[in-house]
Structure formats: structure tokens, C-alpha cells
Design a protein around this motif. Structure first.
Motif, PDB file in Angstrom:
ATOM      1  N   SER A   4     -13.664   3.697   2.227  1.00 47.68           N
ATOM      2  CA  SER A   4     -13.764   3.097   0.892  1.00 47.68           C
ATOM      3  C   SER A   4     -14.447   1.742   0.926  1.00 47.68           C
ATOM      4  N   SER A   5     -14.445   1.081   2.117  1.00 47.25           N
ATOM      5  CA  SER A   5     -15.074  -0.236   2.251  1.00 47.25           C
ATOM      6  C   SER A   5     -16.592  -0.158   2.422  1.00 47.25           C
ATOM      7  N   HIS A   6     -17.126   1.045   2.643  1.00 44.08           N
ATOM      8  CA  HIS A   6     -18.576   1.205   2.831  1.00 44.08           C
ATOM      9  C   HIS A   6     -19.291   0.828   1.540  1.00 44.08           C
TER      10      HIS A   6
ATOM     11  N   PRO B 110     -25.481  -7.102   6.443  1.00 45.13           N
ATOM     12  CA  PRO B 110     -24.473  -7.966   5.810  1.00 45.13           C
ATOM     13  C   PRO B 110     -23.156  -8.049   6.568  1.00 45.13           C
ATOM     14  N   LYS B 111     -22.964  -7.169   7.545  1.00 48.81           N
ATOM     15  CA  LYS B 111     -21.708  -7.150   8.288  1.00 48.81           C
ATOM     16  C   LYS B 111     -21.801  -7.880   9.639  1.00 48.81           C
TER      17      LYS B 111
ATOM     18  N   SER C 229     -14.832  -5.261  13.875  1.00 49.17           N
ATOM     19  CA  SER C 229     -14.533  -3.828  13.956  1.00 49.17           C
ATOM     20  C   SER C 229     -15.657  -3.003  14.577  1.00 49.17           C
ATOM     21  N   HIS C 230     -16.740  -3.661  14.997  1.00 51.96           N
ATOM     22  CA  HIS C 230     -17.837  -2.919  15.633  1.00 51.96           C
ATOM     23  C   HIS C 230     -18.591  -3.837  16.583  1.00 51.96           C
TER      24      HIS C 230
ATOM     25  N   MET D 167     -24.008  -9.310  23.573  1.00 47.86           N
ATOM     26  CA  MET D 167     -23.146  -8.448  22.770  1.00 47.86           C
ATOM     27  C   MET D 167     -23.167  -8.954  21.328  1.00 47.86           C
ATOM     28  N   VAL D 168     -23.352  -8.046  20.368  1.00 50.61           N
ATOM     29  CA  VAL D 168     -23.374  -8.426  18.959  1.00 50.61           C
ATOM     30  C   VAL D 168     -22.203  -7.763  18.241  1.00 50.61           C
ATOM     31  N   PHE D 169     -21.671  -8.446  17.228  1.00 50.84           N
ATOM     32  CA  PHE D 169     -20.444  -7.982  16.590  1.00 50.84           C
ATOM     33  C   PHE D 169     -20.554  -7.956  15.064  1.00 50.84           C
ATOM     34  N   PHE D 170     -19.765  -7.046  14.472  1.00 51.82           N
ATOM     35  CA  PHE D 170     -19.792  -6.829  13.032  1.00 51.82           C
ATOM     36  C   PHE D 170     -18.363  -6.736  12.500  1.00 51.82           C
ATOM     37  N   SER D 171     -18.196  -7.116  11.233  1.00 54.69           N
ATOM     38  CA  SER D 171     -16.875  -7.089  10.603  1.00 54.69           C
ATOM     39  C   SER D 171     -16.868  -6.183   9.382  1.00 54.69           C
ATOM     40  N   GLY D 172     -15.683  -5.655   9.078  1.00 54.64           N
ATOM     41  CA  GLY D 172     -15.490  -4.895   7.845  1.00 54.64           C
ATOM     42  C   GLY D 172     -16.172  -3.552   7.796  1.00 54.64           C
ATOM     43  N   THR D 173     -16.332  -2.881   8.937  1.00 58.50           N
ATOM     44  CA  THR D 173     -16.945  -1.551   8.901  1.00 58.50           C
ATOM     45  C   THR D 173     -15.928  -0.493   8.486  1.00 58.50           C
ATOM     46  N   TYR D 174     -14.803  -0.444   9.166  1.00 58.94           N
ATOM     47  CA  TYR D 174     -13.755   0.483   8.743  1.00 58.94           C
ATOM     48  C   TYR D 174     -12.412  -0.219   8.589  1.00 58.94           C
TER      49      TYR D 174
END
Length: 345
Positions: A240-242, A140-141, A108-109, A96-103
Motif C-alpha cells: 500500500s506504500s508503493h 525518492p526513496k 528497508s532496502h 552500499m546504497v540504502f532506501f527507506s519506505g519500500t515495504y
């Protein structure tokens, strides 16, 4: 007779208690996980979705692992707390891979690693595959990965150690290791790069054959036209964070781009040659061409007028077989060429 019956019962009990005859429960190989996960490619996104009629990211992971009797938490943030941490260089299929700051801030993903740097996940564009290292939005996320003990690890063959490559030095602006002097688009790529309209990747790589995302396409046009970024959020899937939100909103406000569906821009989707034709026509106020198209695959297409305009203006050309391939994706080299021609027409 009684004695014989008792002996048969005892034998059955012994066999059933033998651990070598037991079936291992809740076990799946990494390949089984990824094969099953890939079956849902194209499934639409649905906030809170947990079934094949529509998934959100964590609901998708939960559905896939549940098929193998593996229960995981509901949210991506909670899923990040289970299993064993895995370094990016040691990723295996099924992790499982994870990402931050998407929404929102924090985890968050979530997605499932499928090998060769790629992962599959439920995004605003549906269940799709992207690359952890090269995708301008996801790379980058990236935050980390977890491996579940319930997923059997298949032994990896021992290989000979590979010599560590010598680190490359950054080249002057506009020069790239993968765009040789004789490359057909070297002039256009260098020109746009020196004007800061288009950028490359780390260590002076341009990746000219990579596809262009809709977010990248909007950003390049916004820079070419020197549009000021707009902070307001025009699309539900472009918070807006995109990273490209300001430029996407700017070109939308200027009437240059539209969403792929009401309220949705699909920023991570690959842009098509038809969409590029429409963008260039709107961005550079190209004159409409009333002549019937000579491309056999464009007649009646929704972008026929724009395609006629860009080809009449010599911004884009078709293929030797008489087609334009309006629904095909464009590479970074092709898009750079189209934009350069439009700026200098």
C-alpha cells in the motif's frame, strides 16, 4: 653444519615477519566488488534468501561481500550502521546504497553502487540494475550510502574544476527542455501533460527515450480513464506504500492489467510492446481483429490478437523490417503516443 642450519632458520623467520612480504587480507577493489555483483543479474527474489538460488536485498549484499572475506550484518537496517557515510555526489563503485519506505518504514532496502548513477540490488523482479536519480520508484526513496574500509579505494585522477551549470527555470505545463518543437511526439506529449495524464521530471525534463515501467504504464492508463485509486493491495510486490499502488489496483480491478506471475505485478520491470497492446485493447475495448498478422515475429505470440487490434486501430505500427518487436520495451515518447491515439480514436 649446525651453525649453517641455524642461520637458514633465522633467515626464513625474518622473511616471513617482513611486512612487505605479507599478503593483505580481506581486500578488494571497487571494480572487483561490482564485477562479482553483476554475475548474479537475473537471480530470482526470495524473501529471506541468502544464496544464488534466491536473494533478498540484504542477503544479496552479504553474499557478495562475503566472497571477499568481508563480513557484514544480515539486515539492511543493520548494514546501514557500518562503514563510513558517503554523500550522493561522492559515490564510488562498491559503496552500499540504502532506501527507506519500500515495504516498511525506515531503512528497508539495500544495494551496491555500480557507477554512472546506477546500483544493483535484489528486488521483487530479481537482481536488477536501476538508476538512483531517474528511476521513479527508487529515486525518492534513496536515503544514504556507506563505504567499507575493507574495500580498497582506487585513486581518482585529479580533474580540472567544471563550471557549475546555470539552473534552468521551469517551463509552462506541457513544455520540456528535452522535447523540442520538432520532436516527432511533441503534440502527444504536450496534450497528455496538459491533461495531467503524464508528468515529467524536475526542471521541465520529460526524458522521452527512457523506458516505461509497468507501474508508470498502469498509472498513465488509470489517469487517462479517470479511474479512482483503489486502496486494497492486489499484489504481493505492490504494498500500500508503493507510489503507484492505488492506480495499479484500480486498473487491475477494471480488468485492464494482470500480474506477470501469480500474485506479483513486477511494478519496476520495463513494460513490453506486447503488454502495452494488451493494456490498450482492454482499456479502450478495441475490437478483436481476426485477420492474420503481417508481422513475422508475432505469429503465435500470446498477444497476437491484441497486437492485431492496436495496429488495425492505428494506435501502434511495426518497423520497416516487417517486425513488431513484441518483447521490446517502449519509450516514454512511444507510450505517450499510443495512449494519445487511443483516447482520440
Amino acid at each position: 653444519m649446525k651453525k649453517r642450519l641455524m642461520l637458514m632458520i633465522i633467515a626464513v623467520l625474518l622473511l616471513s615477519a617482513n611486512p612487505f612480504n605479507a599478503t593483505e587480507a580481506n581486500a578488494a577493489t571497487p571494480n572487483e566488488i561490482t564485477t562479482y555483483a553483476n554475475k548474479f543479474k537475473g537471480t530470482p527474489y526470495k524473501f529471506g534468501g541468502t544464496t544464488p538460488s534466491g536473494f533478498d536485498c540484504s542477503g544479496y549484499l552479504r553474499y557478495v561481500f562475503n566472497n571477499f572475506g568481508i563480513s557484514i550484518p544480515r539486515t539492511a537496517a543493520e548494514q546501514y550502521k557500518i562503514g563510513t557515510g558517503v554523500s550522493k555526489s561522492n559515490l564510488k563503485e562498491g559503496d552500499m546504497v540504502f532506501f527507506s519506505g519500500t515495504y516498511k518504514a525506515g531503512i528497508s532496502h539495500a544495494g551496491i553502487y555500480v557507477g554512472n548513477g546506477n546500483f544493483i540490488s535484489a528486488t521483487s523482479s530479481g537482481v536488477t540494475v536501476a538508476n538512483l536519480n531517474t528511476n521513479s520508484y527508487w529515486a525518492p526513496k534513496y536515503t544514504g550510502a556507506r563505504r567499507l574500509s575493507e574495500v580498497k579505494n582506487v585513486a581518482t585522477p585529479v580533474s580540472k574544476p567544471v563550471a557549475k551549470p546555470v539552473a534552468k527555470k521551469a517551463l509552462p505545463v506541457g513544455q520540456y527542455y528535452d522535447v523540442a518543437t520538432g520532436h516527432w511526439a511533441v503534440k502527444e506529449i504536450k496534450s497528455l501533460s496538459t491533461q495531467s495524464i503524464i508528468t515529467g521530471y524536475d526542471v521541465s525534463l520529460f526524458k522521452p527515450n527512457n523506458d516505461v515501467s509497468r507501474a508508470e504504464a498502469a498509472t498513465i492508463i488509470a489517469r487517462a480513464l479517470k479511474l479512482k485509486p483503489v486502496k486494497s493491495s492486489a499484489f504481493k510486490d505492490v504494498p500500500s506504500s508503493h507510489w503507484a499502488a492505488g492506480n495499479i489496483n484500480a486498473v487491475m480491478k477494471a480488468g485492464i492489467v494482470q500480474g506477470r506471475s501469480p500474485g506479483h505485478y513486477a511494478p519496476n520491470a520495463k513494460i513490453t510492446r506486447a503488454e502495452i497492446s494488451k493494456i490498450l485493447t482492454n482499456a479502450f475495448a478495441l475490437k478483436a481483429s481476426n485477420s492474420s498478422t503481417s508481422f513475422k515475429d508475432v505469429k503465435g505470440h500470446w498477444a497476437e490478437g491484441s497486437i492485431n487490434s492496436v495496429t488495425a486501430s492505428n494506435l501502434a505500427t511495426g518497423y520497416k523490417d516487417g517486425t513488431f518487436k513484441p518483447n521490446a520495451n517502449a519509450t516514454r515518447a512511444e507510450y505517450a503516443t499510443f495512449v494519445h491515439r487511443a483516447i482520440n480514436k
